[in-house]
Write a protein that holds these residues in place. Structure first.
Motif, PDB file in Angstrom:
ATOM      1  N   TYR A  55       0.971  -1.093  -0.018  1.00  0.00           N
ATOM      2  CA  TYR A  55       0.078   0.042  -0.091  1.00  0.00           C
ATOM      3  C   TYR A  55       0.773   1.191  -0.046  1.00  0.00           C
ATOM      4  CZ  TYR A  55      -4.142  -2.500   0.845  1.00  0.00           C
ATOM      5  OH  TYR A  55      -5.385  -3.327   0.974  1.00  0.00           O
ATOM      6  N   ASN A  56       0.384   2.303  -0.758  1.00  0.00           N
ATOM      7  CA  ASN A  56       1.057   3.599  -0.892  1.00  0.00           C
ATOM      8  C   ASN A  56       0.598   4.375   0.507  1.00  0.00           C
ATOM      9  OD1 ASN A  56       2.708   4.013  -3.307  1.00  0.00           O
ATOM     10  ND2 ASN A  56       0.675   3.433  -4.266  1.00  0.00           N
ATOM     11  N   PRO A  57       1.430   5.126   1.078  1.00  0.00           N
ATOM     12  CA  PRO A  57       1.307   6.128   1.991  1.00  0.00           C
ATOM     13  C   PRO A  57       0.131   6.995   1.601  1.00  0.00           C
ATOM     14  CG  PRO A  57       3.596   5.825   1.694  1.00  0.00           C
ATOM     15  CD  PRO A  57       3.049   5.174   0.591  1.00  0.00           C
ATOM     16  N   PRO A  58      -0.707   7.757   2.438  1.00  0.00           N
ATOM     17  CA  PRO A  58      -1.814   8.374   2.126  1.00  0.00           C
ATOM     18  C   PRO A  58      -1.663   9.961   1.859  1.00  0.00           C
ATOM     19  CG  PRO A  58      -1.673   8.413   4.281  1.00  0.00           C
ATOM     20  CD  PRO A  58      -0.433   7.649   3.934  1.00  0.00           C
ATOM     21  N   ILE A  59      -0.584  10.518   1.654  1.00  0.00           N
ATOM     22  CA  ILE A  59      -0.285  11.754   1.226  1.00  0.00           C
ATOM     23  C   ILE A  59      -1.174  12.234   0.041  1.00  0.00           C
ATOM     24  CG2 ILE A  59       1.606  11.828  -0.005  1.00  0.00           C
ATOM     25  CD1 ILE A  59       0.890  14.332   2.741  1.00  0.00           C
ATOM     26  N   PHE A  60      -0.987  11.439  -1.037  1.00  0.00           N
ATOM     27  CA  PHE A  60      -1.723  11.685  -2.194  1.00  0.00           C
ATOM     28  C   PHE A  60      -3.307  12.002  -2.049  1.00  0.00           C
ATOM     29  CE2 PHE A  60      -3.998  10.438  -6.129  1.00  0.00           C
ATOM     30  CZ  PHE A  60      -3.864  11.494  -7.046  1.00  0.00           C
ATOM     31  N   ILE A  61      -3.709  10.931  -1.240  1.00  0.00           N
ATOM     32  CA  ILE A  61      -5.352  11.021  -1.016  1.00  0.00           C
ATOM     33  C   ILE A  61      -5.646  12.185  -0.282  1.00  0.00           C
ATOM     34  CG2 ILE A  61      -7.222   9.807   0.062  1.00  0.00           C
ATOM     35  CD1 ILE A  61      -6.023   8.470  -2.297  1.00  0.00           C
ATOM     36  N   TYR A  62      -4.817  12.664   0.654  1.00  0.00           N
ATOM     37  CA  TYR A  62      -5.228  13.897   1.374  1.00  0.00           C
ATOM     38  C   TYR A  62      -5.018  15.219   0.263  1.00  0.00           C
ATOM     39  CZ  TYR A  62      -3.884  10.927   5.544  1.00  0.00           C
ATOM     40  OH  TYR A  62      -3.953  10.113   6.468  1.00  0.00           O
ATOM     41  N   LEU A  63      -3.952  15.218  -0.316  1.00  0.00           N
ATOM     42  CA  LEU A  63      -3.988  16.247  -1.433  1.00  0.00           C
ATOM     43  C   LEU A  63      -4.761  16.255  -2.497  1.00  0.00           C
ATOM     44  CD1 LEU A  63      -0.330  16.040  -2.593  1.00  0.00           C
ATOM     45  CD2 LEU A  63      -1.201  18.036  -1.144  1.00  0.00           C
ATOM     46  N   LEU A  64      -5.488  14.913  -2.795  1.00  0.00           N
ATOM     47  CA  LEU A  64      -6.839  15.161  -3.571  1.00  0.00           C
ATOM     48  C   LEU A  64      -7.953  15.379  -2.999  1.00  0.00           C
ATOM     49  CD1 LEU A  64      -7.485  14.360  -6.788  1.00  0.00           C
ATOM     50  CD2 LEU A  64      -7.969  11.883  -5.913  1.00  0.00           C
ATOM     51  N   SER A  65      -8.080  15.167  -1.483  1.00  0.00           N
ATOM     52  CA  SER A  65      -9.106  15.481  -0.629  1.00  0.00           C
ATOM     53  C   SER A  65      -9.703  16.872  -0.837  1.00  0.00           C
ATOM     54  CB  SER A  65      -9.159  15.155   0.478  1.00  0.00           C
ATOM     55  OG  SER A  65      -9.026  13.646   0.786  1.00  0.00           O
ATOM     56  N   ILE A  66      -8.566  17.853  -1.017  1.00  0.00           N
ATOM     57  CA  ILE A  66      -8.815  19.301  -1.051  1.00  0.00           C
ATOM     58  C   ILE A  66      -9.685  19.596  -2.310  1.00  0.00           C
ATOM     59  CG2 ILE A  66      -7.549  21.506  -1.677  1.00  0.00           C
ATOM     60  CD1 ILE A  66      -4.996  20.103  -0.130  1.00  0.00           C
ATOM     61  N   ALA A  67      -9.327  18.920  -3.259  1.00  0.00           N
ATOM     62  CA  ALA A  67     -10.173  18.992  -4.722  1.00  0.00           C
ATOM     63  C   ALA A  67     -11.537  18.594  -4.605  1.00  0.00           C
ATOM     64  CB  ALA A  67      -9.586  18.556  -5.681  1.00  0.00           C
ATOM     65  N   THR A  68     -11.821  17.341  -3.715  1.00  0.00           N
ATOM     66  CA  THR A  68     -13.076  16.685  -3.901  1.00  0.00           C
ATOM     67  C   THR A  68     -13.945  17.427  -2.798  1.00  0.00           C
ATOM     68  OG1 THR A  68     -12.244  15.148  -2.136  1.00  0.00           O
ATOM     69  CG2 THR A  68     -12.121  14.379  -4.063  1.00  0.00           C
ATOM     70  N   CYS A  69     -13.296  18.466  -2.039  1.00  0.00           N
ATOM     71  CA  CYS A  69     -14.452  19.450  -1.417  1.00  0.00           C
ATOM     72  C   CYS A  69     -15.222  20.177  -2.300  1.00  0.00           C
ATOM     73  CB  CYS A  69     -13.522  20.458  -0.359  1.00  0.00           C
ATOM     74  SG  CYS A  69     -12.864  19.377   0.860  1.00  0.00           S
ATOM     75  N   PHE A  70     -14.532  20.416  -3.359  1.00  0.00           N
ATOM     76  CA  PHE A  70     -15.386  21.443  -4.359  1.00  0.00           C
ATOM     77  C   PHE A  70     -15.857  20.502  -5.619  1.00  0.00           C
ATOM     78  CE2 PHE A  70     -11.719  23.549  -2.442  1.00  0.00           C
ATOM     79  CZ  PHE A  70     -12.360  24.533  -1.724  1.00  0.00           C
ATOM     80  N   SER A  71     -15.360  19.356  -5.819  1.00  0.00           N
ATOM     81  CA  SER A  71     -15.989  18.586  -6.960  1.00  0.00           C
ATOM     82  C   SER A  71     -15.500  17.112  -6.952  1.00  0.00           C
ATOM     83  CB  SER A  71     -15.764  19.362  -8.271  1.00  0.00           C
ATOM     84  OG  SER A  71     -16.168  18.720  -9.475  1.00  0.00           O
ATOM     85  N   ILE A  72     -16.367  16.186  -7.376  1.00  0.00           N
ATOM     86  CA  ILE A  72     -15.891  14.960  -7.656  1.00  0.00           C
ATOM     87  C   ILE A  72     -16.059  14.688  -9.196  1.00  0.00           C
ATOM     88  CG2 ILE A  72     -16.794  14.017  -5.342  1.00  0.00           C
ATOM     89  CD1 ILE A  72     -19.243  13.039  -6.600  1.00  0.00           C
ATOM     90  N   ASP A  73     -15.953  15.560  -9.985  1.00  0.00           N
ATOM     91  CA  ASP A  73     -16.044  15.391 -11.375  1.00  0.00           C
ATOM     92  C   ASP A  73     -14.589  14.988 -11.945  1.00  0.00           C
ATOM     93  OD1 ASP A  73     -16.016  15.402 -14.019  1.00  0.00           O
ATOM     94  OD2 ASP A  73     -17.226  17.529 -14.378  1.00  0.00           O
TER      95      ASP A  73
END
Length: 442
Positions: free
Chosen positions: A74-92
């Motif tokens: 498994y990869n560490p989660p930092i990318f998911i945290y970074l991507l979460s910033i964008a999903t606050c505004f859109s999941i497109d």
């Protein structure tokens, strides 16, 4: 390229006002190409899984790990945290891809700033134009993958490493540890990165204060706490499975080849598939001329790599691994750092038998372009040759990328490689899957 005096390119670039303006336009052009045809981007299972994890991280429970890598770990989660910033505004998926593109553009500009600060305007523009127009770089800047957002953090790491090299300040040490923690979480290919960095500082005899190291290490561990906690909570089951089921193939040669291919448009049969690539060549016969140019450039990058490596390592060895940063040219310092990172990364791949994939060499985007710039500058000592070469490579790269855009939009069913069916042709299916998985309205 003299380590102790002078510059790698003894040319008066400050007087080339028109050339500087033209290069800036080319750099802007490479940015624009990333922002068009967004509906035809890649969106497959990995991108879907990352989107789901990022959404759940914000709206449900914090995630402790990222996606499972091709090695099974498994990869560490930092990318998911970074991507979460964008999903606050859109999941497109298109908007999330645009977010990744913007991070890459930021990284491109930061890397340009790094080169500009240490090389000057024209030389930094030449390096930036060459690597920013690379077809593989453009492709991976338009994909929702962890390693595809590595560039801005690597660029910041270079900036602070050289800032510390020039003047030691305590606050810079934890920042470097922070950036190393982020980069090493984005892709496992960078786990060896601390080793060449430590050796680089040792060669230039940089003395760190123990308090600064402890502070920096605390920052590093803090960023890794979710990942460490997950493995402790699961009794390191994922690690044990990874060690037991490791790939036993010999991938070293493939990794070396990909590290050079990544700077060209070669190897797109991996992306489009064997059948898809054959169809691509049939539909776009002009690509054959571009492939010839890619082969020429590939050979040039190999020559440039060995030229710069030999001169750098020879000087380091002859100085008994002790250099004075004040007497060492900026080109030589950058060259040495890039070579150390390259050699230790490839050694890491060899020891752990890491599979050879193009995206495992994202770390080397700017490396070969920088070496080519130094090599041509030393060999030709002609600004016109270097500028003409840069323009040719740029237009060949961009025309190739536009040809790929045209192909994937007009012959999506012919693609049988890693690219998969472009998002625009499965948009409704993916939207339904996202809504169903996340339990949100239609």
């Amino acid at each position: 390229m003299d380590f102790e005096k002078g510059r790698a390119l003894p040319l008066d670039y400050k007087k080339i006002n028109f050339a500087g303006f033209a290069l800036i336009l080319l750099l802007v052009g490479s940015i624009i190409v990333r922002l068009i045809h967004l509906e035809s981007v890649q969106f497959l299972e990995d991108e879907f899984a990352a989107l789901v994890l990022a959404y759940e991280n914000i709206h449900r429970a914090p995630v402790l790990v990222g996606l499972q890598s091709s090695t099974g770990l498994y990869n560490p989660p930092i990318f998911i945290y970074l991507l979460s910033i964008a999903t606050c505004f859109s999941i497109d998926p298109v908007n999330l891809t645009l977010y990744v593109i913007c991070l890459n553009i930021a990284g491109l500009l930061l890397l340009f700033y790094f080169f500009y600060k240490h090389l000057g305007l024209i030389q930094s523009l030449i390096v930036s134009v060459i690597f920013s127009s690379s077809p593989w770089f453009i492709n991976f800047s338009r994909k929702i993958w962890a390693q595809d957002v590595m560039l801005p953090f690597m660029a910041l790491l270079y900036i602070f490493v050289f800032s510390l090299l020039k003047e030691y300040k305590s606050y810079k040490v934890p920042i470097i540890f922070f950036l190393v923690a982020v980069v090493t979480q984005l892709h496992m290919s960078t786990w060896i990165l601390p080793v060449p960095l430590i050796l680089f500082f040792l060669i230039f005899r940089i003395r760190f204060k123990l308090k600064d190291i402890l502070t920096g290490f605390s920052v590093f561990i803090t960023l890794y706490l979710p990942y460490i906690y997950y493995h402790f909570r699961t009794h390191f089951e994922n690690v044990r499975l990874f060690l037991l089921n490791g790939d036993s193939g010999n991938h070293f040669g493939n990794n070396i080849i990909w590290s050079f291919k990544i700077s060209t448009g070669l190897g797109y049969d991996y992306l489009l598939g064997v059948g898809g690539y054959a169809r691509f060549l049939s539909d776009c016969p002009w690509v054959y001329a571009m492939i010839f140019m890619f082969v020429v450039y590939l050979l040039l990058t190999v020559a440039a790599f060995f030229y710069c490596s030999f001169k750098s390592l020879k000087t380091v060895v002859s100085s008994h691994f002790k250099l004075d940063q004040a007497k060492t040219s900026n080109e030589a310092k950058i060259s040495l750092l890039f070579i150390l990172i390259y050699l230790f990364t490839q050694a890491f791949y060899l020891v752990f038998d890491v599979p050879g994939y193009p995206h495992y060499n994202i770390l080397f985007y700017a490396t070969l372009s920088f070496f080519v710039c130094l090599f041509l500058g030393d060999v030709t000592r002609s600004r016109n040759v270097l500028l003409s070469f840069t323009a040719i490579i740029f237009f060949v790269n961009i025309f190739f990328v536009l040809s790929v855009y045209h192909f994937v939009e007009n012959s999506p069913t012919a693609i049988d490689g890693d690219y998969g069916i472009p998002y625009q042709f499965q948009k409704h299916e993916w939207e339904n899957s996202i809504n169903r998985t996340l339990n949100i309205g239609k």
